[in-house]
Design a protein around this motif. Structure first.
Motif, PDB file in Angstrom:
ATOM      1  N   ILE A 239       0.268  -6.777  -6.619  1.00 38.99           N
ATOM      2  CA  ILE A 239      -0.871  -6.082  -6.033  1.00 38.99           C
ATOM      3  C   ILE A 239      -0.950  -6.416  -4.547  1.00 38.99           C
ATOM      4  O   ILE A 239      -1.089  -7.581  -4.170  1.00 38.99           O
ATOM      5  CB  ILE A 239      -2.179  -6.474  -6.742  1.00 38.99           C
ATOM      6  N   CYS A 243      -3.225  -1.582  -2.350  1.00 42.19           N
ATOM      7  CA  CYS A 243      -3.487  -1.108  -3.715  1.00 42.19           C
ATOM      8  C   CYS A 243      -4.962  -0.794  -3.953  1.00 42.19           C
ATOM      9  O   CYS A 243      -5.290   0.043  -4.799  1.00 42.19           O
ATOM     10  CB  CYS A 243      -3.025  -2.148  -4.734  1.00 42.19           C
ATOM     11  N   TRP A 244      -5.856  -1.480  -3.249  1.00 46.40           N
ATOM     12  CA  TRP A 244      -7.278  -1.258  -3.501  1.00 46.40           C
ATOM     13  C   TRP A 244      -7.634   0.215  -3.294  1.00 46.40           C
ATOM     14  O   TRP A 244      -8.303   0.822  -4.146  1.00 46.40           O
ATOM     15  CB  TRP A 244      -8.129  -2.134  -2.587  1.00 46.40           C
ATOM     16  N   LYS A 249      -9.903   0.785  -6.576  1.00 43.21           N
ATOM     17  CA  LYS A 249     -10.511  -0.436  -7.109  1.00 43.21           C
ATOM     18  C   LYS A 249     -11.112  -1.230  -5.962  1.00 43.21           C
ATOM     19  O   LYS A 249     -10.677  -1.131  -4.809  1.00 43.21           O
ATOM     20  CB  LYS A 249      -9.465  -1.307  -7.826  1.00 43.21           C
ATOM     21  N   PRO A 251     -12.152  -5.150  -4.602  1.00 47.10           N
ATOM     22  CA  PRO A 251     -11.919  -6.577  -4.864  1.00 47.10           C
ATOM     23  C   PRO A 251     -13.116  -7.267  -5.509  1.00 47.10           C
ATOM     24  O   PRO A 251     -12.942  -8.152  -6.355  1.00 47.10           O
ATOM     25  CB  PRO A 251     -11.628  -7.151  -3.470  1.00 47.10           C
ATOM     26  N   MET A 254     -13.341  -7.590  -9.374  1.00 48.21           N
ATOM     27  CA  MET A 254     -12.434  -8.449 -10.128  1.00 48.21           C
ATOM     28  C   MET A 254     -13.179  -9.653 -10.696  1.00 48.21           C
ATOM     29  O   MET A 254     -14.142 -10.151 -10.112  1.00 48.21           O
ATOM     30  CB  MET A 254     -11.286  -8.936  -9.235  1.00 48.21           C
ATOM     31  N   CYS A 305      -2.989 -11.283 -13.140  1.00 49.30           N
ATOM     32  CA  CYS A 305      -3.902 -10.672 -12.168  1.00 49.30           C
ATOM     33  C   CYS A 305      -3.680  -9.172 -12.113  1.00 49.30           C
ATOM     34  O   CYS A 305      -4.630  -8.377 -12.045  1.00 49.30           O
ATOM     35  CB  CYS A 305      -3.687 -11.266 -10.777  1.00 49.30           C
ATOM     36  N   CYS A 309      -6.361  -7.633 -14.933  1.00 50.20           N
ATOM     37  CA  CYS A 309      -7.554  -7.381 -14.126  1.00 50.20           C
ATOM     38  C   CYS A 309      -7.486  -6.109 -13.294  1.00 50.20           C
ATOM     39  O   CYS A 309      -8.378  -5.276 -13.357  1.00 50.20           O
ATOM     40  CB  CYS A 309      -7.840  -8.572 -13.239  1.00 50.20           C
ATOM     41  N   VAL A 310      -6.420  -5.962 -12.512  1.00 57.88           N
ATOM     42  CA  VAL A 310      -6.367  -4.818 -11.601  1.00 57.88           C
ATOM     43  C   VAL A 310      -5.929  -3.541 -12.323  1.00 57.88           C
ATOM     44  O   VAL A 310      -6.637  -2.529 -12.303  1.00 57.88           O
ATOM     45  CB  VAL A 310      -5.431  -5.108 -10.403  1.00 57.88           C
TER      46      VAL A 310
END
Length: 318
Positions: A239, A243-244, A249, A251, A254, A305, A309-310
């Motif tokens: 990630i 990527c956000w 997504k 941060p 998370m 991660c 999560c992501v």
């Protein structure tokens, strides 16, 4: 199993991945999660479990005590600090939390402060050993105590394939006991287990809950959480900061933005704080001896991660 037996990196990963906390294997800046207000404190009650699942991310089993039982006295300062920092919930995970005989005392501490308590359990014999104390806690604190029961699938065959032959029936018995006695109960299953999509899985769980008069809404993503698999044999992308926006997504959504976990490792004199529930063994995610020390950025430098999560969008808390 010892901590040395836990691989720092899954062998299936492409060379160079998840090595540098600052840069990915391609030299791109790695995504980092800044700490926000603490919402949830997690306590790992120990890695010992009454069963040995096929795909347990933490390798819990009847023989693995890599994480030992913390005492209620050892956890009290962390619970008090969490309250002072504004946390509203303390979650207990393992292993099987009810194997730690001091769990009810820890729950009483949390609930007595007006916070919510969440216990992740397989609802089998260890939980049933504490029925009287659980009933007393429910009577005193009501729905602020939630128990999330692990049912990997709505069918006995697939559940038992993961958790051992004959494990489905006692888990269902424990879940039914919770429902009959008015506990706030949730269920955790596995997304895509058996090759079914989410709609089919939720429909199957709905039939199961209706059949056993269990008042859980299978359409509610908190009441029935379907977690992605964390298979170390599958390669996953790293990630990056880009990527956000690409994945839409944030941060701060998370798990490591709003929670920390306390563990006590075998041989250590005192517990320590780690970044999240998924990474109790990897030393790069050890954050300090207090929650205040642990309020620092977390580099997403582990396959969990990315996968959990992501990309999976999961969270251990509601």
């Amino acid at each position: 199993m010892t901590l040395l037996d836990v691989p720092a990196r899954p062998p299936a990963l492409a060379p160079g991945k998840f090595r540098d906390p600052r840069l990915t294997a391609r030299g791109e800046p790695r995504a980092v999660v800044e700490p926000g207000p603490l919402r949830t404190l997690w306590v790992n009650t120990g890695t010992l479990c009454n069963i040995a699942c096929v795909n347990c991310y933490i390798e819990s089993s009847p023989r693995n005590d890599a994480l030992v039982y913390p005492t209620a006295a050892e956890m009290a300062p962390f619970i008090a600090e969490a309250e002072a920092l504004g946390a509203t919930e303390v979650g207990f995970t393992g292993g099987e939390p009810f194997l730690n005989r001091q769990l009810p005392e820890m729950l009483a501490d949390v609930l007595g402060r007006g916070m919510r308590a969440l216990v992740l359990t397989n609802a089998m014999k260890p939980m049933r050993h504490h029925e009287a104390r659980l009933l007393a806690l429910r009577a005193a604190h009501g729905a602020r105590l939630t128990l999330r029961v692990s049912l990997d699938h709505y069918g006995a065959e697939l559940h038992d394939l993961e958790r051992g032959e004959g494990s489905f029936a006692p888990a269902m018995s424990g879940l039914a006991w919770l429902a009959e006695n008015g506990f706030a109960a949730h269920v955790a299953g596995r997304a895509g287990f058996g090759g079914e999509d989410e709609a089919a899985l939720r429909a199957g769980y709905a039939r199961l809950f209706a059949e056993h008069a269990i008042p859980i809404d299978a359409a509610d993503p908190v009441a029935l959480m379907l977690f992605p698999e964390m298979d170390a044999s599958v390669d996953v992308p790293e990630i990056t900061t880009a990527c956000w926006s690409i994945l839409h997504k944030r941060p701060d959504s998370m798990m490591c933005a709003s929670s920390r976990m306390v563990v006590k490792r075998r041989g250590d004199a005192v517990p320590v704080v780690v970044a999240c529930t998924l990474l109790p063994h990897d030393p790069q995610f050890e954050m300090g001896g207090t929650l205040a020390e642990a309020a620092r950025p977390v580099a997403l430098n582990h396959p969990h991660c990315a996968k959990f999560c992501v990309l999976g969008g999961a969270s251990c808390s509601g």
